[in-house]
Write an enzyme that holds these catalytic residues in place. Sequence first.
Site, PDB file in Angstrom:
ATOM      1  N   HIS A  10       0.816  -1.227   0.000  1.00 54.03           N
ATOM      2  CA  HIS A  10       0.000   0.000   0.000  1.00 54.03           C
ATOM      3  C   HIS A  10       0.844   1.270   0.000  1.00 54.03           C
ATOM      4  CE1 HIS A  10      -3.625  -2.278   0.430  1.00 54.03           C
ATOM      5  NE2 HIS A  10      -3.303  -2.759   1.614  1.00 54.03           N
ATOM      6  N   HIS A  69      -6.615  -6.928  -0.409  1.00 54.52           N
ATOM      7  CA  HIS A  69      -6.703  -5.494  -0.674  1.00 54.52           C
ATOM      8  C   HIS A  69      -5.930  -5.148  -1.945  1.00 54.52           C
ATOM      9  CE1 HIS A  69      -7.131  -5.929   3.770  1.00 54.52           C
ATOM     10  NE2 HIS A  69      -8.130  -5.086   3.553  1.00 54.52           N
TER      11      HIS A  69
HETATM   12 ZN   LIG Z   1      -4.451  -6.894   2.749  1.00 50.90          ZN
END
Ligand SMILES: [Zn+2]
Length: 308
Positions: A122, A161
Amino acid sequence: MTTALITHADCLQHVTPEGHPEQVARLEHILHALEPLDLARYTAPLAAEDDILRIHPAGYLSGLRKARPQEGFAQIDGDTYMSPGSIDAAFRAAGAVLKAVDLVMAGDAGNAFAAIRPPGHHAETETAMGFCLFGNAALAAKHALDHHGLSRVAVVDFDVHHGNGTQDLLWAEPRALVVTSQQMPLWPGTGRPEEDGAHDNILNIPLAPGSGRAEMQAAYEGQAFPRLRAFKPELIIISAGFDAHQDDPLASLNWSTGDFAWITAELCKLAQELCQGRIVSTLEGGYDLNALAAATRAHVEELIKAAS
Ligand SMILES: [Zn+2]
């Protein structure tokens, strides 16, 4: 050939507040689960500052250093914290993936797994977020391209994600293909198919909440694997997040531990076909401690089978 395991005790010194899902116990559970396995074990070096500067600007790095608390925690994003040990942990995590690439490229290991935290996928060019400080998978890709002289590297991200950071860091890198599957809708909200990179080098695969093995296999067999075959990578980097597991508290996909074994075995077969089996895998998410340990073990066992 062997499977290399690269980790460092410093990765246990990145501490998060009580109740935070990205906790020290995650890595402890994983290391315990991997203990009986036949692995070539390495201690992660600290990445050099120049390595980090390959993907993040100097101002970002100095900002993180300034934010480092002397004690307790510094909150640097809605859900991203630093403790006094976080910078060293992040440099070890980055060092682990660099070492993993070096071992696999030298032929000293058939494939490699970096058991590290903080995770990385991320972290965008100038933004720490989603528990991540440095973009480890993107860094591994850049290192393989620039230092080892490869022409094509693929990153496969099966964390539940979206790997928004990896996408951001490799958006304009024509030598990298990023294939990322994610539950949608889900934080961070990106990862639609139309996000396809500056050189059509990103493949985003959304998966519906509640979906499981059948949808995952259809997506990978129908989209991901053909795209990887067409790209012909010389190295496959896996962003191995285990939070698509049915027991994970942060998301609602229904993958079983066996599904992580399946996807790993398939990626190993592809790597065998395309790039002498070269795979570097790095830990991302996974927040149910028992599911995380079991799925990571299943993942690493498939890496071992493929390397031997
Ligand atoms: Zn994740």
